[in-house]
Structures are given as structure tokens and as C-alpha cells.
Design a protein around this motif. Structure first.
Motif, mmCIF file in Angstrom:
data_model
loop_
_atom_site.group_PDB
_atom_site.id
_atom_site.type_symbol
_atom_site.label_atom_id
_atom_site.label_comp_id
_atom_site.label_asym_id
_atom_site.label_seq_id
_atom_site.Cartn_x
_atom_site.Cartn_y
_atom_site.Cartn_z
ATOM 1 N N ILE A 1 0.847 -1.195 0.000
ATOM 2 C CA ILE A 1 0.000 0.000 0.000
ATOM 3 C C ILE A 1 0.888 1.253 0.000
ATOM 4 O O ILE A 1 0.602 2.243 -0.673
ATOM 5 C CB ILE A 1 -0.983 0.007 1.197
ATOM 6 C CG1 ILE A 1 -2.054 1.096 1.021
ATOM 7 C CG2 ILE A 1 -0.273 0.163 2.537
ATOM 8 C CD1 ILE A 1 -3.209 1.001 2.024
ATOM 9 N N THR A 2 1.994 1.202 0.723
ATOM 10 C CA THR A 2 2.923 2.335 0.771
ATOM 11 C C THR A 2 3.736 2.412 -0.513
ATOM 12 O O THR A 2 3.926 3.492 -1.081
ATOM 13 C CB THR A 2 3.859 2.197 1.979
ATOM 14 O OG1 THR A 2 3.064 2.092 3.156
ATOM 15 C CG2 THR A 2 4.784 3.391 2.109
ATOM 16 N N ASN B 1 2.827 1.645 -3.329
ATOM 17 C CA ASN B 1 1.949 2.178 -4.374
ATOM 18 C C ASN B 1 1.873 3.705 -4.370
ATOM 19 O O ASN B 1 1.346 4.328 -5.293
ATOM 20 C CB ASN B 1 0.543 1.571 -4.233
ATOM 21 C CG ASN B 1 -0.234 1.571 -5.532
ATOM 22 O OD1 ASN B 1 -1.033 2.464 -5.778
ATOM 23 N ND2 ASN B 1 0.008 0.587 -6.385
ATOM 24 N N LEU B 2 2.399 4.315 -3.334
ATOM 25 C CA LEU B 2 2.342 5.778 -3.207
ATOM 26 C C LEU B 2 3.696 6.444 -3.457
ATOM 27 O O LEU B 2 3.771 7.636 -3.730
ATOM 28 C CB LEU B 2 1.881 6.152 -1.791
ATOM 29 C CG LEU B 2 0.476 5.701 -1.388
ATOM 30 C CD1 LEU B 2 0.344 5.685 0.124
ATOM 31 C CD2 LEU B 2 -0.558 6.619 -2.006
ATOM 32 N N LEU B 3 4.768 5.678 -3.308
ATOM 33 C CA LEU B 3 6.108 6.257 -3.401
ATOM 34 C C LEU B 3 6.552 6.438 -4.847
ATOM 35 O O LEU B 3 6.292 5.579 -5.684
ATOM 36 C CB LEU B 3 7.124 5.370 -2.668
ATOM 37 C CG LEU B 3 7.022 5.342 -1.142
ATOM 38 C CD1 LEU B 3 7.889 4.218 -0.576
ATOM 39 C CD2 LEU B 3 7.427 6.689 -0.542
ATOM 40 N N ALA B 4 7.233 7.541 -5.113
ATOM 41 C CA ALA B 4 7.776 7.799 -6.444
ATOM 42 C C ALA B 4 9.162 8.417 -6.284
ATOM 43 O O ALA B 4 9.479 8.992 -5.254
ATOM 44 C CB ALA B 4 6.863 8.750 -7.221
ATOM 45 N N CYS B 5 9.963 8.291 -7.338
ATOM 46 C CA CYS B 5 11.298 8.888 -7.297
ATOM 47 C C CYS B 5 11.162 10.407 -7.356
ATOM 48 O O CYS B 5 10.326 10.946 -8.084
ATOM 49 C CB CYS B 5 12.140 8.400 -8.469
ATOM 50 S SG CYS B 5 13.806 9.110 -8.482
ATOM 51 N N PHE C 1 7.727 6.024 -11.491
ATOM 52 C CA PHE C 1 6.829 5.213 -10.684
ATOM 53 C C PHE C 1 6.362 4.041 -11.513
ATOM 54 O O PHE C 1 6.139 4.212 -12.705
ATOM 55 C CB PHE C 1 5.625 6.071 -10.244
ATOM 56 C CG PHE C 1 4.520 5.279 -9.612
ATOM 57 C CD1 PHE C 1 4.527 5.044 -8.241
ATOM 58 C CD2 PHE C 1 3.493 4.736 -10.388
ATOM 59 C CE1 PHE C 1 3.519 4.293 -7.655
ATOM 60 C CE2 PHE C 1 2.488 3.988 -9.795
ATOM 61 C CZ PHE C 1 2.501 3.763 -8.425
ATOM 62 N N LYS D 1 -8.357 4.529 -5.536
ATOM 63 C CA LYS D 1 -7.194 5.417 -5.441
ATOM 64 C C LYS D 1 -5.894 4.702 -5.779
ATOM 65 O O LYS D 1 -4.847 5.332 -5.909
ATOM 66 C CB LYS D 1 -7.102 5.991 -4.028
ATOM 67 C CG LYS D 1 -8.332 6.808 -3.679
ATOM 68 C CD LYS D 1 -8.508 6.967 -2.199
ATOM 69 C CE LYS D 1 -9.920 7.434 -1.915
ATOM 70 N NZ LYS D 1 -10.218 7.439 -0.488
ATOM 71 N N LEU D 2 -5.952 3.389 -5.878
ATOM 72 C CA LEU D 2 -4.755 2.626 -6.180
ATOM 73 C C LEU D 2 -4.323 2.811 -7.618
ATOM 74 O O LEU D 2 -5.153 2.996 -8.501
ATOM 75 C CB LEU D 2 -5.039 1.132 -5.984
ATOM 76 C CG LEU D 2 -4.924 0.571 -4.581
ATOM 77 C CD1 LEU D 2 -5.532 -0.822 -4.558
ATOM 78 C CD2 LEU D 2 -3.478 0.535 -4.137
ATOM 79 N N ASP D 3 -3.033 2.726 -7.862
ATOM 80 C CA ASP D 3 -2.558 2.523 -9.211
ATOM 81 C C ASP D 3 -2.544 1.012 -9.403
ATOM 82 O O ASP D 3 -1.625 0.329 -8.951
ATOM 83 C CB ASP D 3 -1.159 3.122 -9.403
ATOM 84 C CG ASP D 3 -0.738 3.062 -10.861
ATOM 85 O OD1 ASP D 3 -0.787 1.959 -11.446
ATOM 86 O OD2 ASP D 3 -0.368 4.111 -11.412
#
Ligand SMILES: [Zn+2]
Lengths: 123, 280
Positions: A5-6, A8-12, A22, A49-51
């Protein structure tokens, strides 16, 4: 813990890295399974809200192919339990996340991802 | 305990100043600090409780993670992910609420944008932005918060320390005061932390923590009236967002200041992003 879940939210966020940054690719991971309370209400309302693509790809890379490639429009309890497991019960304790665009490496240790950048790497 | 606050100036560059007088200090005092920070403020619980089930949020500058288990009365189910610059505090935050390693935490900086844009439904930043050493950095932190939440109704709550340290509550109505921030706004101070006991009861001793009594000077920027609101207005302008309520036929995208006030020696502001779909 870095649960999916986390992830799925993190991006460079390295300097100049604004596209294809991402999802971060998991590498050399040590996984842990940790039981979490099943909350179908939360999952149902969180799901849009998920990718979805990123979640399914990442889960498959970790050897879990319980989720369908397409996000279903109708879902039963069985599906929600599978989603619950992938999203909230699989956690990365050690390893790294690598940016698909600039190859920046974000290490994970003791279940904590290190997303800090040096001052000159900040965009 | 009433700490003696002393005035200070930023003699080093901002990053070095924060590394020395904020990050290094919190890593040293982590378990003692955490043992004194356990009660969440009611207004923050009220904010979290007002979110619909399924909401996901960011606590930027989570410290020991005391807001991660909210709402206290969990009739609704939301999930807050904690981020902090102090790794020793994160090791404590992982267990916030008593369940071992049940919280999601990320080692990161409030000035970094390590999130998918607009991925969160809400973001809180409590007692954090006042540790940044320049007006530009404080404004940038507000921008990062606004970027982290969805343009379609994303909500933000920010708390900072106020110069006004009395107990009288004085809320201001949004729009009442004109935001005007100058370089000289607010006050830069050191607030000492006296580490009398190396290990607090029940807290684990963490690597690198001090063994003998020591005084650490923590840097704070104390906010003056209207200053936080001013940062929000500046941040919104830089992001091309209009400030105010959503009006039919008006601007396409903006941020509404839902409430703005002073509580228990802190200024706070609650924001809501909005975006009109297809210009309606
Ligand atoms: Zn990158």
C-alpha cells in the motif's frame, strides 16, 4: 514495514526525474508476512485510489499472482481478502527500491525506506 | 516544564542549521522526547475523524507517530503514513498505538516530494514546519503538502508554534485579515531540551543516544499572526491555485482556507483543494 500500500504511493523525486519515476522496482527484498485486520469497508473505498497496474505488477514480481490484471468492477469477499493480503499483509523488511527512470536506489532497512536525497539531488 | 527560550539567528546555511539544530537533536533525544509526547491534540483527532472511510493520508514530520493511530474512536477507517527526518523517532513511530510494527513509516524530508502527486486524500503536518530555517523553505514545505493531496478535495492541516504563548483562544475568520509576509516575520529561537534521563521508562535505548545529562538547543521559528496564512497564499500562487472558495463559473482550480486560527500556543490552518471538472 514497507507494505505494498505504501509502495503504491512512493515515487522517485531525484532532481529532474519527473516522468516514468513510478513504480519503484523492488530489488533484493526480504519479505515478511504479517497478519492485519481485514476491513472490507476500507478496501472497497480505498481501491479506486490505487494505481492498479503498479500493484499487480509488483505483486507478481514478488511471486503473488492472486490479483487480476484488470481491476474488477464488481468484487466479492474472496477478492477483497486477496487484495487485503497483497496490500496490507506482505511487507518488505530489507532490500531496495530502484527508480525505473534514473536508477536512483532507495534502500529499505528495518522496514523503513530511506527516501532522503542529498541536497544537490533534490529537484 | 517551562523551557527558557533564547533568540537566535541563522549563521550557517539553512540545511546545515537544520541538520545541527533539528535533525541531530531529535535523533539524540528520540526516546526521551517520545515518552513526553503521547496525547494527540483534540483538533487533530476531530480532523481525522471527519475523513470518510477509505481515506489515505500523510503525516509529514510524524515524530513518534502519535497521530498515526487516529481517530481515537475508530468508527471510520482511515490510514495515515508517517514521514520524518529522524530515523530514531521512526523506529518508535512504527509501534505507535501499541501494536508492534503496525505503522507504515518513511524516512524522508518535508521538502522532498517522494510521493505520487495527488496520491493522498489528506496530509497533516503538526509542529514541523517551524523547524525550517528560512521563509522560502517553510513555503516550499507548504507546497509539498498541497502537492501530495488530490486536487479533487484533498485536505491539509498544518500546525506551527506561535509567538503568542498565552492561553486565550482567538480564532480568526477566513478572509478577515490580509496576508502580508515579510522576511522579518516571526522570530527565530532556540528551545532547550534537557536530557536528564538517558532512557525513559519502557522506551528502548536507541543507537547514538546520549548517556549523560545534556542540553540540546532545538531551533524553532515562532510564527506571528497571519504568517502561516501568508505562506499558504504564496504557496498557492506558485502552484497556480486561486485562494478561496470554489465558485461556479470562476477559477478552475484552487485552495480554500477552511479554518485558520490559534490554539494552545500554536497557529493552525486547514485547507481544502478543489478543481472543477470540465469547467462546470
Ligand atoms: Zn528517478
Amino acid at each position: 514495514m514497507v507494505r505494498l500500500i505504501t509502495h503504491n504511493l512512493l515515487a522517485c523525486h531525484a532532481k529532474g526525474c519527473t516522468s516514468n519515476n513510478f513504480p519503484l522496482q523492488l530489488k533484493d527484498v526480504q519479505l515478511e508476512q504479517r497478519e492485519a485486520e481485514f476491513n472490507p469497508d476500507f478496501l472497497r473505498r480505498f481501491m479506486p485510489k490505487l494505481d492498479w497496474g503498479a500493484l499487480v505488477d509488483t505483486a507478481r514480481q514478488l511471486g503473488d499472482d492472486s490479483l487480476p490484471l484488470e481491476q474488477p468492477e464488481m468484487f466479492d469477499d474472496d477478492f477483497l481478502r486477496k487484495l487485503h493480503h497483497v496490500l496490507l499483509e506482505v511487507s518488505v523488511e530489507e532490500g531496495a527500491m530502484v527508480c525505473p527512470n534514473c536508477s536512483h536506489i532507495y534502500p529499505i532497512s528495518n522496514g523503513i525506506p530511506n527516501m532522503l536525497l542529498a541536497e544537490n539531488e533534490i529537484g | 516544564m517551562a523551557p527558557k527560550v533564547t533568540a537566535t539567528t541563522i549563521s550557517l546555511d539553512a540545511q546545515t542549521h537544520e541538520d545541527t539544530h533539528v535533525h541531530a537533536v531529535y535523533d539524540q533525544i528520540a526516546s526521551h522526547f517520545s515518552s513526553t509526547r503521547y496525547k494527540p491534540w483534540p483538533i487533530i483527532d476531530t480532523f481525522i475523524s471527519s475523513l470518510p472511510t477509505g481515506s489515505i493520508g500523510l503525516d509529514s514530520g510524524t515524530g513518534n507517530g502519535k497521530y498515526l493511530p487516529l481517530p481515537l474512536d475508530p468508527v471510520k477507517s482511515v490510514m495515515t503514513i508517517g514521514m520524518d527526518r529522524s530515523r530514531n523517532l521512526l523506529l518508535i513511530a512504527q509501534n505507535a498505538g501499541g501494536k508492534e510494527r503496525s505503522r507504515e513509516v518513511v524516512w524522508g524530508d518535508v521538502l522532498g516530494g517522494c510521493w505520487r502527486r495527488g496520491a493522498f486524500d489528506y496530509a497533516i503536518s503538526i509542529a514541523t514546519i517551524h523547524h525550517l530555517a528560512t521563509p522560502e523553505r517553510r513555503r516550499a514545505a507548504v507546497e509539498r503538502l498541497l502537492e501530495s493531496v488530490t486536487p479533487h478535495g484533498g485536505r491539509v492541516l498544518i500546525y506551527v508554534w506561535a509567538i503568542e504563548q498565552d492561553v486565550l483562544s482567538k480564532r480568526s475568520i477566513p478572509g478577515e485579515e490580509e496576508a502580508q509576509v515579510q522576511e522579518t516575520a516571526g522570530r527565530d529561537v532556540f528551545v532547550p531540551w534537557v536530557l536528564s534521563k538517558p532512557t525513559a521508562k519502557g522506551s528502548p535505548q536507541l543507537d547514538g543516544e546520549a548517556e549523560s545529562p545534556q542540553v540540546f538547543n532545538r531551533y524553532y521559528h515562532m510564527f506571528e499572526a497571519g504568517e502561516l496564512r501568508g505562506l499558504v497564499v504564496q504557496a498557492a500562487e506558485r502552484m497556480g491555485l486561486s485562494v478561496g472558495e470554489e465558485v461556479a463559473g470562476g477559477e478552475k482550480e484552487g485552495v480554500e482556507i477552511v479554518q485558520d486560527g490559534w490554539e494552545r500556543s500554536n497557529y493552525f490552518v486547514e485547507l481544502r483543494r478543489w478543481k472543477r471538472v470540465n469547467g462546470i
